[in-house]
Scaffold this active site. Structure first.
Site, mmCIF file in Angstrom:
data_model
loop_
_atom_site.group_PDB
_atom_site.id
_atom_site.type_symbol
_atom_site.label_atom_id
_atom_site.label_comp_id
_atom_site.label_asym_id
_atom_site.label_seq_id
_atom_site.Cartn_x
_atom_site.Cartn_y
_atom_site.Cartn_z
ATOM 1 C CG MET A 266 22.569 11.998 2.522
ATOM 2 S SD MET A 266 23.716 13.166 1.777
ATOM 3 C CE MET A 266 22.754 13.791 0.421
ATOM 4 C CE LYS B 257 -16.887 -6.579 4.186
ATOM 5 N NZ LYS B 257 -16.301 -7.867 4.612
ATOM 6 C CG PHE C 140 -9.502 -9.576 11.543
ATOM 7 C CD1 PHE C 140 -8.219 -9.959 11.947
ATOM 8 C CD2 PHE C 140 -9.816 -9.640 10.194
ATOM 9 C CE1 PHE C 140 -7.281 -10.404 11.019
ATOM 10 C CE2 PHE C 140 -8.877 -10.086 9.258
ATOM 11 C CZ PHE C 140 -7.616 -10.464 9.678
ATOM 12 C CD GLN C 141 -7.217 -7.301 7.867
ATOM 13 O OE1 GLN C 141 -8.114 -7.040 7.066
ATOM 14 N NE2 GLN C 141 -6.054 -7.779 7.506
ATOM 15 C CD GLU D 5 -1.741 -2.402 1.575
ATOM 16 O OE1 GLU D 5 -0.553 -2.642 1.883
ATOM 17 O OE2 GLU D 5 -2.649 -3.241 1.687
HETATM 18 C C1 TPP Z 1 12.469 5.648 4.902
HETATM 19 C C2 TPP Z 1 13.770 6.271 5.202
HETATM 20 N N1 TPP Z 1 14.604 5.721 6.124
HETATM 21 C C3 TPP Z 1 15.801 6.298 6.385
HETATM 22 C C4 TPP Z 1 16.189 7.439 5.751
HETATM 23 C C5 TPP Z 1 17.530 8.070 6.063
HETATM 24 N N2 TPP Z 1 18.394 8.081 4.882
HETATM 25 C C6 TPP Z 1 18.532 9.147 4.086
HETATM 26 S S1 TPP Z 1 19.521 8.867 2.784
HETATM 27 C C7 TPP Z 1 19.825 7.281 3.275
HETATM 28 C C8 TPP Z 1 20.721 6.379 2.491
HETATM 29 C C9 TPP Z 1 20.244 6.145 1.112
HETATM 30 O O1 TPP Z 1 21.095 5.225 0.499
HETATM 31 P P1 TPP Z 1 21.016 4.938 -1.046
HETATM 32 O O2 TPP Z 1 19.616 4.725 -1.441
HETATM 33 O O3 TPP Z 1 21.984 3.881 -1.408
HETATM 34 O O4 TPP Z 1 21.421 6.333 -1.670
HETATM 35 P P2 TPP Z 1 22.876 7.039 -1.750
HETATM 36 O O5 TPP Z 1 22.889 8.072 -0.665
HETATM 37 O O6 TPP Z 1 23.910 5.994 -1.551
HETATM 38 O O7 TPP Z 1 22.905 7.647 -3.097
HETATM 39 C C10 TPP Z 1 19.147 7.007 4.458
HETATM 40 C C11 TPP Z 1 19.208 5.741 5.186
HETATM 41 C C12 TPP Z 1 15.277 7.987 4.816
HETATM 42 N N3 TPP Z 1 15.539 9.119 4.167
HETATM 43 N N4 TPP Z 1 14.110 7.383 4.540
#
Ligand code: TPP
Ligand code: MG
Lengths: 172, 580
Positions: free
Chosen positions: B478, B164, B114-115, B52
């Site tokens: 990042m 529902k 439920f749900q 979803e």
């Molecule tokens: C749902 C979610 N969890 C954690 C983060 C924190 N976060 C930001 S960038 C990142 C790493 C992303 O890695 P990748 O997709 O390999 O991209 P890169 O920076 O290596 O280009 C994380 C964990 C986020 N933005 N979103």
């Protein structure tokens, strides 16, 4: 080392007219918690014959910029018709109702009743050892009364929170 | 003619009446009556996602790329909670969505059935408005109002929770337009005095900047056209937030590039030195302003925004104008007539000097493909096709914003406010559905792509030729970069261990998989991706430890940018660390 900083704060009284629909109170109260705003008191009741519209009075405090944000964020909610910051547009009257239970005998009991007279607090329940006083007024008046009762056998306090209205002929 | 119809039926008719063509959804117990009403109905195309969250992001991608609202249909409980991330994302980025959730029957609400989940409660602060429908007779009016609220004012998600029994019970229905409640009427135009003052301020400015945001895109193509006209009339340089890219053409001589944390030197310095900032549909986000007390210290500020709550939220402005970007720009341009602004020669010369820093410079490597280069080549080889680009979240997202260039609105789909990893693939799927003839590419990271990887199956099922271009650096790049710069390279949990073989994964889903391992394969790999008539994953192996520059470290001012080649300390004081 890092410490959390505090900013100078103001107390504001807001009245909010809203559609009286399910969840509206949660929406408003939740907005305050979600965005880290303060609620000092909140009162709500419907004010139209068909129960379609409610009026909420909220007392809040915060830095001026936050008060402005609160106003704007409230206005953004779809069921909110109008937000008035009475502290901004003032002057206004504010009233709160309190029930105060005091127990005691002899001197203390007499003194409690005497002070109640000065404050125009009305005994609404009496036993040989206790009173419940009803007091209506501005919050600081209630504060002072409660403070005086502390030494005279104060047992319990219930307060409604304020309702407020702009002075003069016009609707705010 | 009035006849009795079931709630589910009224819902379907009302969606059709709203002009809805596509619904992104996933069935379950509490929406079975609605799914039954949809069965065999050719007027609505239901896209079955695999999770979803994918439905909500796909609806976002559809909405952002077409300008139409996206519609989501999910079941109660886990269906609704799974969709919440996408709803919160749409709320932050002002994307118009209407989300229909099933709910347990009215009599069971509150009984831990439920749900059952308190969907209205859970979504309260990440929707613009939400409803719990108590009677099918309310449905037509609620749906009508939901679409109005989602698409007007500052757009956003609106959720309708339908128990529902309300889907099954019947109510009178007729074809007449629903009786609309007249309670939502956002202000859309500035006052004459505000417009006059704005024109005066712009005419007096010797160093103006137009700072534009997602609001320009949301306002529609006309706002984009008017922005260009205002720029032409005033000559002011233009910068944009991440969300606003595309509103102003990136090949224009007065384009400064994106501003903010990973913005260009010229954009941030121009903001810092401007005497007038005209903020159009942007909101002085912390990623844009950097340290607030050092933000644009010498400028006056005009802020045009449809949301009064965005004004003076973080940065106090001199002239707020509450209104729709297109309408207000039109008002300003009408009053401007053929006025002449100040001579901006000196200002533009300074801008030119800052450009000279070449802040997007990066060193090439003979060992690995630089990720920036991969984006540059992707741009060069696809630009003639005017592609739609979505991204995940991380370094690759910033590189895409910096090195891919946009010339029109609705071509750039990214999760700005919430920064949701896993946004890009479903968003690309939604965009492809709304733009069947466009080249749609998700520029992805190796970690992010795994967050909604299941949606590969959705693209396969509906034969959507979506492309996923992974800048695979084997890191949550990042996160690694922040750890390098602020935590002395203590790389706590940021390595992308046990990555799948993305080529095989693609093939397992019936996609084409391409791996690019070195620079000599780069152009050919990209070309192969473009030429393939179907969905493709490109696993582009890039330099593993590149950093994304320029960068304003958190807690720093616009003047304290780090560029490639600057030495970086690797530590940061607690005050700065505590900032997001
Ligand atoms: C749902 C979610 N969890 C954690 C983060 C924190 N976060 C930001 S960038 C990142 C790493 C992303 O890695 P990748 O997709 O390999 O991209 P890169 O920076 O290596 O280009 C994380 C964990 C986020 N933005 N979103
Ligand atoms: Mg990565």
């Amino acid at each position: 080392m890092m410490h959390i900083k505090q900013e100078a704060e103001e107390r504001h009284v807001l009245t909010i007219t809203v559609d009286n629909e399910a969840g509206i109170l949660a929406k408003i109260a939740g907005l305050f918690t979600a965005r880290g705003y303060n609620i000092d008191s909140l009162t709500v009741a419907d004010i139209t014959e068909n129960h379609a519209v409610s009026r909420i009075t909220i007392v809040t405090h915060g830095p001026p910029s936050q008060i402005d944000q609160i106003h704007a964020q409230l206005e953004r909610l779809v069921p909110v018709h109008k937000v008035v910051d009475l502290t901004e547009v003032g002057p206004y009257v504010q009233r709160e109702l309190a029930l105060i239970k005091v127990t005691g005998v002899g001197e203390k009991r007499v003194e409690a009743l005497r002070i109640a007279g000065v404050f125009r607090a009305r005994p609404v329940d009496t036993t040989t050892g206790s009173f419940i006083f009803e007091l209506t007024g501005a919050p600081d008046k209630i504060d002072s009364f409660v403070a005086l009762m502390r030494d005279l056998g104060l047992v319990e306090v219930g307060r409604t929170g304020i309702v407020a209205m702009i002075r003069g002929q016009h609707e705010a | 003619m009035t006849e009795e119809r079931s709630g589910a039926n009224i819902l379907v008719e009302s969606l059709v009446k709203q002009g809805v063509e596509v619904v992104f959804g996933y069935p379950g117990g509490a929406v079975l009556p609605i799914y039954d009403a949809l069965f065999g109905d050719e007027r609505l195309r239901h896209i079955l996602v695999r999770h979803e969250a994918g439905a909500a992001h796909a609806a976002e991608g559809y909405a952002r790329s077409t300008g139409k609202p996206g519609v989501v249909l999910v079941t109660s409980g886990p269906g609704a909670t799974n969709a919440i991330t996408g709803i919160a994302d749409a709320f932050m980025d002002s994307i118009p969505l209407v989300i229909i959730t099933g709910q347990v029957p009215t009599g069971l609400i509150g009984s831990d059935a439920f749900q059952e989940a308190d969907t209205v409660g859970i979504s309260r602060h990440c929707t613009k408005h939400n409803y719990l429908v108590k009677d099918p007779s309310e449905l037509a009016a609620i749906i009508d109002e939901a679409f109005q609220i989602a698409t007007s004012g500052r757009p956003g998600p609106v959720l309708i929770d339908i128990p529902k029994d309300v889907q099954i019970a019947s109510a009178p229905w007729n074809d007449a337009p629903a009786q609309r409640r007249q309670r939502y009427a956002p202000r859309t135009e500035g006052s004459a005095e505000e417009i006059a003052q704005a024109v005066e301020m712009i005419a007096q400015a010797k160093a103006p900047v137009l700072y534009t945001g997602g609001g320009v895109i949301n306002s529609g193509p006309r706002a984009t056209a008017l922005l260009r006209e205002l720029q032409e009339k005033t000559g002011a340089p233009v910068t944009s937030t991440l969300m606003g890219l595309g509103a102003f053409p990136a090949d224009h001589p007065d384009w400064l590039g994106m501003l903010g944390m990973h913005g260009t030197y010229e954009a941030n310095l121009a903001m810092n030195q401007a005497d007038l900032i005209v903020c159009i549909g942007a909101r002085f986000d912390d990623r844009v302003t950097g340290r607030l007390d050092a933000f644009a210290p010498n400028s006056e500020k005009i802020h045009i925004d449809i949301d009064r709550a965005s004004i003076n939220k973080t940065v106090p402005v001199d002239l707020p104008i509450i209104g729709d970007c297109a309408k207000v720009l039109d008002q300003i341009l009408t009053l401007w007539g053929d006025r002449k602004g100040q001579d901006l020669t000196a200002w533009k010369a300074r801008v030119q000097e800052w450009r000279g820093k070449d802040s997007l410079y990066f060193p090439l490597s003979d060992k690995a493909i630089m990720p920036q280069l991969a984006v540059q080549r992707l741009f060069e080889l696809t630009k003639d096709k005017n592609p739609v680009i979505s991204t995940e979240v991380g370094q690759h997202q910033m590189w895409a914003a910096q090195y891919f260039h946009f010339f029109g609105p609705n071509k750039w789909l990214t999760s700005g406010g919430l920064g949701t990893m896993g946004y890009g693939l479903p968003a690309a799927i939604g965009a492809q559905l709304g733009n069947p003839d466009s080249l749609v590419i998700d520029i992805a990271g190796d970690a992010s792509i795994q967050m909604n990887i299941q949606e590969l199956g959705t693209a396969t099922q509906y034969r959507l030729p979506v492309k996923v271009f992974i800048l695979n650096n084997e890191w949550m790049g990042m996160v690694r970069q922040w750890q390098e710069l602020t935590y002395e390279s203590r790389y706590s949990q940021s390595y992308s261990d046990s990555l799948p073989d993305f080529v095989k994964l693609a093939e397992a889903y019936g996609w084409k998989g391409i791996r690019i391992e070195n620079e000599s394969q780069l152009d050919a790999g990209i070309q192969e991706m473009i030429d393939y008539d179907g969905p493709v994953i490109v696993d582009c192996l890039v330099a593993k430890e590149s950093n994304c520059f320029p960068m304003i470290p958190s807690g720093a001012a616009h003047t304290e940018m780090i560029l490639y080649g600057d030495t970086v300390a690797g530590t940061m004081d607690d005050e700065a660390k505590a900032l997001v």
